[in-house]
Design a protein around this motif. Sequence first.
Motif, PDB file in Angstrom:
ATOM      1  N   TRP A 249      33.011  53.423  42.475  1.00  0.00           N
ATOM      2  CA  TRP A 249      31.775  53.099  41.637  1.00  0.00           C
ATOM      3  C   TRP A 249      31.472  51.897  41.568  1.00  0.00           C
ATOM      4  O   TRP A 249      30.170  51.488  41.364  1.00  0.00           O
ATOM      5  CB  TRP A 249      32.475  53.551  40.166  1.00  0.00           C
ATOM      6  N   THR A 250      32.238  50.803  41.575  1.00  0.00           N
ATOM      7  CA  THR A 250      31.970  49.557  41.685  1.00  0.00           C
ATOM      8  C   THR A 250      31.133  49.232  42.855  1.00  0.00           C
ATOM      9  O   THR A 250      30.027  48.343  42.757  1.00  0.00           O
ATOM     10  CB  THR A 250      33.168  48.440  41.678  1.00  0.00           C
ATOM     11  N   ILE A 251      31.260  49.827  44.046  1.00  0.00           N
ATOM     12  CA  ILE A 251      30.607  49.651  45.087  1.00  0.00           C
ATOM     13  C   ILE A 251      28.948  50.027  45.040  1.00  0.00           C
ATOM     14  O   ILE A 251      28.040  49.407  45.061  1.00  0.00           O
ATOM     15  CB  ILE A 251      30.988  50.087  46.508  1.00  0.00           C
ATOM     16  N   VAL A 252      29.082  51.180  44.298  1.00  0.00           N
ATOM     17  CA  VAL A 252      27.791  51.764  43.991  1.00  0.00           C
ATOM     18  C   VAL A 252      27.032  50.947  43.056  1.00  0.00           C
ATOM     19  O   VAL A 252      25.703  50.920  43.158  1.00  0.00           O
ATOM     20  CB  VAL A 252      27.861  53.293  43.380  1.00  0.00           C
ATOM     21  N   GLY A 253      27.598  50.601  42.132  1.00  0.00           N
ATOM     22  CA  GLY A 253      26.828  49.565  41.063  1.00  0.00           C
ATOM     23  C   GLY A 253      26.483  48.154  41.920  1.00  0.00           C
ATOM     24  O   GLY A 253      25.164  47.745  41.425  1.00  0.00           O
ATOM     25  N   GLY A 254      27.064  47.674  42.395  1.00  0.00           N
ATOM     26  CA  GLY A 254      26.929  46.389  43.198  1.00  0.00           C
ATOM     27  C   GLY A 254      25.635  46.838  44.190  1.00  0.00           C
ATOM     28  O   GLY A 254      24.453  45.966  44.199  1.00  0.00           O
ATOM     29  N   ILE A 255      25.462  47.886  45.028  1.00  0.00           N
ATOM     30  CA  ILE A 255      24.456  48.157  45.812  1.00  0.00           C
ATOM     31  C   ILE A 255      23.177  48.471  45.083  1.00  0.00           C
ATOM     32  O   ILE A 255      22.205  48.175  45.484  1.00  0.00           O
ATOM     33  CB  ILE A 255      24.805  49.372  46.821  1.00  0.00           C
ATOM     34  N   ALA A 256      23.414  49.278  43.680  1.00  0.00           N
ATOM     35  CA  ALA A 256      22.394  49.373  42.888  1.00  0.00           C
ATOM     36  C   ALA A 256      21.646  48.141  42.380  1.00  0.00           C
ATOM     37  O   ALA A 256      20.440  48.027  42.475  1.00  0.00           O
ATOM     38  CB  ALA A 256      22.705  50.288  41.630  1.00  0.00           C
ATOM     39  N   PHE A 257      22.402  47.359  41.839  1.00  0.00           N
ATOM     40  CA  PHE A 257      21.898  46.050  41.463  1.00  0.00           C
ATOM     41  C   PHE A 257      21.186  45.221  42.708  1.00  0.00           C
ATOM     42  O   PHE A 257      20.080  44.618  42.331  1.00  0.00           O
ATOM     43  CB  PHE A 257      23.103  45.106  41.030  1.00  0.00           C
ATOM     44  N   LEU A 258      21.745  45.284  43.923  1.00  0.00           N
ATOM     45  CA  LEU A 258      21.041  44.497  44.988  1.00  0.00           C
ATOM     46  C   LEU A 258      19.612  45.299  45.354  1.00  0.00           C
ATOM     47  O   LEU A 258      18.677  44.686  45.569  1.00  0.00           O
ATOM     48  CB  LEU A 258      21.960  44.269  46.071  1.00  0.00           C
ATOM     49  N   SER A 259      19.759  46.675  45.176  1.00  0.00           N
ATOM     50  CA  SER A 259      18.487  47.362  45.246  1.00  0.00           C
ATOM     51  C   SER A 259      17.458  46.858  44.393  1.00  0.00           C
ATOM     52  O   SER A 259      16.258  46.692  44.503  1.00  0.00           O
ATOM     53  CB  SER A 259      18.645  48.663  45.457  1.00  0.00           C
ATOM     54  N   CYS A 260      17.854  46.929  43.070  1.00  0.00           N
ATOM     55  CA  CYS A 260      16.856  46.281  42.030  1.00  0.00           C
ATOM     56  C   CYS A 260      16.158  44.922  42.261  1.00  0.00           C
ATOM     57  O   CYS A 260      15.141  44.517  42.332  1.00  0.00           O
ATOM     58  CB  CYS A 260      17.554  46.430  40.553  1.00  0.00           C
ATOM     59  N   GLN A 261      17.276  43.900  42.925  1.00  0.00           N
ATOM     60  CA  GLN A 261      16.768  42.346  43.124  1.00  0.00           C
ATOM     61  C   GLN A 261      15.747  42.647  44.256  1.00  0.00           C
ATOM     62  O   GLN A 261      14.872  42.014  44.262  1.00  0.00           O
ATOM     63  CB  GLN A 261      17.997  41.937  43.340  1.00  0.00           C
ATOM     64  N   ALA A 262      16.025  43.528  45.250  1.00  0.00           N
ATOM     65  CA  ALA A 262      15.104  43.417  46.406  1.00  0.00           C
ATOM     66  C   ALA A 262      13.694  43.807  45.798  1.00  0.00           C
ATOM     67  O   ALA A 262      12.790  43.376  46.376  1.00  0.00           O
ATOM     68  CB  ALA A 262      15.842  44.508  47.516  1.00  0.00           C
ATOM     69  N   TRP A 263      13.740  45.017  44.982  1.00  0.00           N
ATOM     70  CA  TRP A 263      12.366  45.408  44.473  1.00  0.00           C
ATOM     71  C   TRP A 263      11.859  44.129  43.884  1.00  0.00           C
ATOM     72  O   TRP A 263      10.629  43.937  44.094  1.00  0.00           O
ATOM     73  CB  TRP A 263      12.583  46.532  43.595  1.00  0.00           C
ATOM     74  N   GLU A 264      12.496  43.374  42.983  1.00  0.00           N
ATOM     75  CA  GLU A 264      12.003  42.390  42.026  1.00  0.00           C
ATOM     76  C   GLU A 264      11.605  41.213  43.057  1.00  0.00           C
ATOM     77  O   GLU A 264      10.289  40.760  42.905  1.00  0.00           O
ATOM     78  CB  GLU A 264      13.082  41.969  41.220  1.00  0.00           C
TER      79      GLU A 264
END
Lengths: 150, 254
Positions: free
Chosen positions: B117-132
């Motif tokens: 779950w932590t890995i999923v959260g980290g990847i989700a955060f990075l995806s958000c940052q990529a969009w921003e």
Amino acid sequence: MSAHNHNQQSNQFYYEGDQSKLYSGIMAHHTDVEGTESKAQIKKIWRVFWILLVVTLVEVFIGMKLSHSLNKGLIITIFLGLTLFKAGYIVAIFMHLGDEFKDFIVTVLVPLVLFVWFIIAFLMDGTFWLHMNNTTPSRAHVEQMAHSSH
Amino acid sequence: MAHANAATAQETKAWGGGRSPYNVSYGKMMMWFFLLSDALTFGAFLISYGTTRFFSSVWPDANQVFKSFPFFEAYNLPLLFVSLMTFILIMSSVTMVLAVHAGHYGDKKNVTKWLLWTIVGGIAFLSCQAWEWTHLGGECGGLWGCFTNIQTTPLSTFIHFYDPAAPEVQHVLSTQPLVGLQSTHNFFNYFFTITGFHGGHVTSGVVFNILMLVNTVNGTYERRGHYEMVEKIGLYWHFVDLVWVFVFTCFYLL
């Protein structure tokens, strides 16, 4: 153990060692994950999660609705206060620093006192530069050149 | 007297080697000291940002810069997307601390679950940052080094980053466009540098977590007899969350 007799397991020993004796209190090895101690700890973790979430929502609300109407110094104080509040919970509970020996806590936190001086010194410097920029005559000259080049 | 001497001898021995006076393992203590040095690096970035902001007579308004949300770009939604990113990171901190907790009990199944779950959260955060980054990069016409030339990027290309309801800001922008140009340039350079440095930390944290997940599933830590590695990387992961708390305040709130 002979230095010439390293099998895979002894390498593993040198890499991490058996450090289980170094733990105390909450860091100690436990066995009953379903026990009351474990459940209380998990409850504490989730309580900190809710505290962090609520404080963040309050910050966002202030940032969206009040940041332009309230006094600027008050806003900065509120935001920095809430930020340090959140940081304290993360370090003390999530990073378990609150469960370490007091001497170790002091060793980790004391160097951060340098930040007090850093922040005061650099922000004062910034304020002085602004004063210089706004009072130096060449600034008006540069702006005039930019206008006339249009 | 003899008792006092014995006590003194014991205290001397506490720091004489072969003991752990702090009752902390070597690896964990060194992780703390590394994080201390990393805190100074991030602190230097943020204080430098603060200094630049203090010597600028105008500064972009976070509510104007960060008001977009994926798929809802036409709406004015200040701070909403970054709140989501913050929520994801806090959540991944919780799953990490639950993995550490399971590690204390040698509970392999739960360590695996929470690391995942932590890995999923980290990847989700990075995806958000990529969009921003993509979104802001599009608005600026690049990442670093934009807004350097008043001819190619006149006032009209950056005035929408500033608070329209602040007459003193609007006055400075209209009379001294170069001041506005310089501030916009500085703001975005610092934004991409600091969030990029933080995102780099998140990326390496995700890599460490994946390596730990492999080791956990393979039973490496079970054979070793403890899950201390989860604790050490857990410290790093929480530190990255901690830095975000400060980045969030400095860039999006203040």
